[in-house]
Motif scaffolding. Structure first.
Motif, mmCIF file in Angstrom:
data_model
loop_
_atom_site.group_PDB
_atom_site.id
_atom_site.type_symbol
_atom_site.label_atom_id
_atom_site.label_comp_id
_atom_site.label_asym_id
_atom_site.label_seq_id
_atom_site.Cartn_x
_atom_site.Cartn_y
_atom_site.Cartn_z
ATOM 1 N N TYR A 53 0.839 -1.200 0.000
ATOM 2 C CA TYR A 53 0.000 0.000 0.000
ATOM 3 C C TYR A 53 0.864 1.236 0.000
ATOM 4 N N GLU A 54 0.279 2.334 -0.490
ATOM 5 C CA GLU A 54 0.895 3.654 -0.459
ATOM 6 C C GLU A 54 0.338 4.381 0.742
ATOM 7 N N GLU A 55 1.194 4.778 1.654
ATOM 8 C CA GLU A 55 0.745 5.464 2.869
ATOM 9 C C GLU A 55 1.025 6.952 2.764
ATOM 10 N N THR A 56 0.039 7.762 3.095
ATOM 11 C CA THR A 56 0.191 9.211 3.108
ATOM 12 C C THR A 56 -0.095 9.706 4.517
ATOM 13 N N ASP A 57 0.927 10.282 5.152
ATOM 14 C CA ASP A 57 0.793 10.838 6.497
ATOM 15 C C ASP A 57 0.208 12.242 6.379
ATOM 16 N N VAL A 58 -0.968 12.452 6.953
ATOM 17 C CA VAL A 58 -1.639 13.749 6.852
ATOM 18 C C VAL A 58 -1.506 14.586 8.125
ATOM 19 N N MET A 59 -0.692 14.123 9.070
ATOM 20 C CA MET A 59 -0.566 14.791 10.368
ATOM 21 C C MET A 59 -0.170 16.265 10.233
ATOM 22 N N GLU A 60 0.867 16.534 9.473
ATOM 23 C CA GLU A 60 1.371 17.907 9.381
ATOM 24 C C GLU A 60 1.326 18.439 7.958
ATOM 25 N N ASP A 61 0.506 17.831 7.122
ATOM 26 C CA ASP A 61 0.414 18.264 5.734
ATOM 27 C C ASP A 61 -1.035 18.636 5.435
#
Length: 86
Positions: A29-37
């Motif tokens: 899977y492709e993981e996208t961290d949205v915490m600080e974006d």
């Protein structure tokens, strides 16, 4: 194999649970961290119409979060989704 995208944040138990299930299935899977974006978080909200993480997409189709992914597995429907070419 299916194209899997998952929007996450660090320290998210539901995110960890969803990723563990996908890993158990051998699914990349492709993981996208949205915490600080903020841009990626906005993208996630626009695509899923939800504000919580994780948000999971399989071949561009929104399947929901961790609970929905687990429900697909319990219903015996997850393997078929994961087998579809992305």
């Amino acid at each position: 194999m299916a194209k899997i995208e998952i929007y996450t944040t660090p320290w998210c138990g539901y995110c960890a649970r969803a990723k563990a299930l996908l890993e158990k299935k051998g699914a990349a899977y492709e993981e996208t961290d949205v915490m600080e974006d903020a841009g990626k978080r906005g993208e996630m909200r626009e695509r899923s119409r939800r504000t919580t993480v994780p948000q999971i997409f399989i071949n561009g189709q929104h399947v929901g979060g961790s609970d929905e992914l687990a429900a697909l597995e319990q219903a015996g429907k997850l393997d078929a989704l994961l087998a579809q070419p992305g």
